[in-house]
Scaffold this active site. Structure first.
Site, PDB file in Angstrom:
ATOM      1  N   LYS A  29       0.840  -1.200   0.000  1.00  0.00           N
ATOM      2  CA  LYS A  29       0.000   0.000   0.000  1.00  0.00           C
ATOM      3  C   LYS A  29       0.884   1.263   0.000  1.00  0.00           C
ATOM      4  O   LYS A  29       2.102   1.175   0.203  1.00  0.00           O
ATOM      5  CB  LYS A  29      -0.921  -0.044   1.230  1.00  0.00           C
ATOM      6  CG  LYS A  29      -1.874  -1.259   1.234  1.00  0.00           C
ATOM      7  CD  LYS A  29      -2.752  -1.256   2.488  1.00  0.00           C
ATOM      8  CE  LYS A  29      -3.647  -2.490   2.537  1.00  0.00           C
ATOM      9  NZ  LYS A  29      -4.517  -2.491   3.732  1.00  0.00           N
ATOM     10  N   TYR A  69     -12.264  -2.991  -2.904  1.00  0.00           N
ATOM     11  CA  TYR A  69     -12.753  -3.046  -1.522  1.00  0.00           C
ATOM     12  C   TYR A  69     -14.282  -3.064  -1.437  1.00  0.00           C
ATOM     13  O   TYR A  69     -14.854  -2.654  -0.414  1.00  0.00           O
ATOM     14  CB  TYR A  69     -12.188  -1.872  -0.720  1.00  0.00           C
ATOM     15  CG  TYR A  69     -10.748  -2.069  -0.280  1.00  0.00           C
ATOM     16  CD1 TYR A  69     -10.375  -3.186   0.478  1.00  0.00           C
ATOM     17  CD2 TYR A  69      -9.752  -1.145  -0.587  1.00  0.00           C
ATOM     18  CE1 TYR A  69      -9.052  -3.368   0.892  1.00  0.00           C
ATOM     19  CE2 TYR A  69      -8.430  -1.326  -0.169  1.00  0.00           C
ATOM     20  CZ  TYR A  69      -8.092  -2.441   0.570  1.00  0.00           C
ATOM     21  OH  TYR A  69      -6.795  -2.626   0.993  1.00  0.00           O
ATOM     22  N   ASN A 132      -1.535  -0.437   7.446  1.00  0.00           N
ATOM     23  CA  ASN A 132      -0.967  -1.771   7.693  1.00  0.00           C
ATOM     24  C   ASN A 132      -0.150  -2.325   6.529  1.00  0.00           C
ATOM     25  O   ASN A 132       0.055  -3.530   6.409  1.00  0.00           O
ATOM     26  CB  ASN A 132      -2.056  -2.750   8.158  1.00  0.00           C
ATOM     27  CG  ASN A 132      -3.130  -2.976   7.122  1.00  0.00           C
ATOM     28  OD1 ASN A 132      -3.048  -2.459   6.013  1.00  0.00           O
ATOM     29  ND2 ASN A 132      -4.131  -3.768   7.470  1.00  0.00           N
ATOM     30  N   HIS A 135      -1.534  -5.539   1.388  1.00  0.00           N
ATOM     31  CA  HIS A 135      -2.775  -6.300   1.180  1.00  0.00           C
ATOM     32  C   HIS A 135      -2.421  -7.683   0.634  1.00  0.00           C
ATOM     33  O   HIS A 135      -1.524  -7.814  -0.183  1.00  0.00           O
ATOM     34  CB  HIS A 135      -3.682  -5.593   0.170  1.00  0.00           C
ATOM     35  CG  HIS A 135      -4.792  -6.473  -0.335  1.00  0.00           C
ATOM     36  ND1 HIS A 135      -5.979  -6.619   0.360  1.00  0.00           N
ATOM     37  CD2 HIS A 135      -4.877  -7.292  -1.427  1.00  0.00           C
ATOM     38  CE1 HIS A 135      -6.751  -7.482  -0.308  1.00  0.00           C
ATOM     39  NE2 HIS A 135      -6.108  -7.900  -1.386  1.00  0.00           N
ATOM     40  N   GLU A 146      -9.278 -10.397  -7.707  1.00  0.00           N
ATOM     41  CA  GLU A 146      -8.380  -9.249  -7.561  1.00  0.00           C
ATOM     42  C   GLU A 146      -7.304  -9.220  -8.646  1.00  0.00           C
ATOM     43  O   GLU A 146      -6.975  -8.154  -9.178  1.00  0.00           O
ATOM     44  CB  GLU A 146      -7.762  -9.258  -6.154  1.00  0.00           C
ATOM     45  CG  GLU A 146      -8.815  -8.978  -5.084  1.00  0.00           C
ATOM     46  CD  GLU A 146      -8.350  -9.271  -3.658  1.00  0.00           C
ATOM     47  OE1 GLU A 146      -7.177  -9.665  -3.470  1.00  0.00           O
ATOM     48  OE2 GLU A 146      -9.173  -9.103  -2.737  1.00  0.00           O
TER      49      GLU A 146
END
Ligand code: ADP
Length: 169
Positions: A29, A69, A132, A135, A146
């Site tokens: 990310k 998402y 975080n 992914h 995805e």
């Protein structure tokens, strides 16, 4: 003669791999990219024995982020999550290997970095759940969805590196 045997062993190994190889979608990310963690993270996946079959640095559009998402639409953190994931370049990857979806999730750790054990990527490098770092697809079905969202087929190669015989028995 043994050379021929070895050749056929390798052929079988590769053909079997072609049919059964599992793939997962992994994305570093914007926080992980800005913090220069690409090399560290790729190194962990490589050292584990997984195979990189595609990667690119891409700043996702709002539309791509919404699709990615979609399951979180309506949750309190959804809009912030979209703002964040579209805020800068993301390092998107496809990795391949036996049970790679769950193996990658083990390398990544838990959603909340504070609760994630040491020696996991989130446990070692993160603090807040909204930052975080990485992914990873949570199931084989999510991975297929995805990968299709983020990559076109011609961006995914079959790596010429044949390490299978050193990883799988
Ligand atoms: P994971 O990424 O571990 O599969 P989820 O699919 O549950 O976790 O959530 C997707 C992402 O949404 C998380 O990685 C995190 O960035 C963000 N997120 C989840 N829960 C929260 C929360 N309570 N507050 C802020 N962000 C969250």
């Amino acid at each position: 003669v043994s050379g021929v045997g070895y050749y056929f062993y390798n052929q079988q190994c590769c053909e079997k791999d072609l049919e059964s190889a599992e793939r997962t979608f992994i994305a570093i990310k914007p926080d992980g990219v800005q913090r220069k963690l690409i090399g560290e993270i790729v190194a962990r996946f490589e050292k584990k024995g997984l195979k990189l079959v595609g990667c690119k640095l891409i700043q996702p559009s709002r539309k791509l982020a919404e699709k990615h998402y979609a399951e979180h639409k309506g949750k309190p953190f959804y809009e912030g999550l979209l703002d964040f994931i579209t805020s800068g370049p993301v390092f998107a990857m496809v990795w391949e290997g036996k049970e790679v979806v769950s193996t990658a999730r083990s390398l990544i750790g838990l959603t909340d970095p504070k609760k994630s054990p040491m020696n996991t990527i989130r446990g070692d490098f993160g603090i807040d759940v909204g930052r975080n770092i990485i992914h990873g697809s949570d199931s084989v079905e999510s991975a297929q969805r995805e990968i299709g969202l983020w990559f076109s087929k011609n961006e995914l190669t079959r790596s010429s590196v044949t390490i299978e015989k050193w990883i799988y028995e």
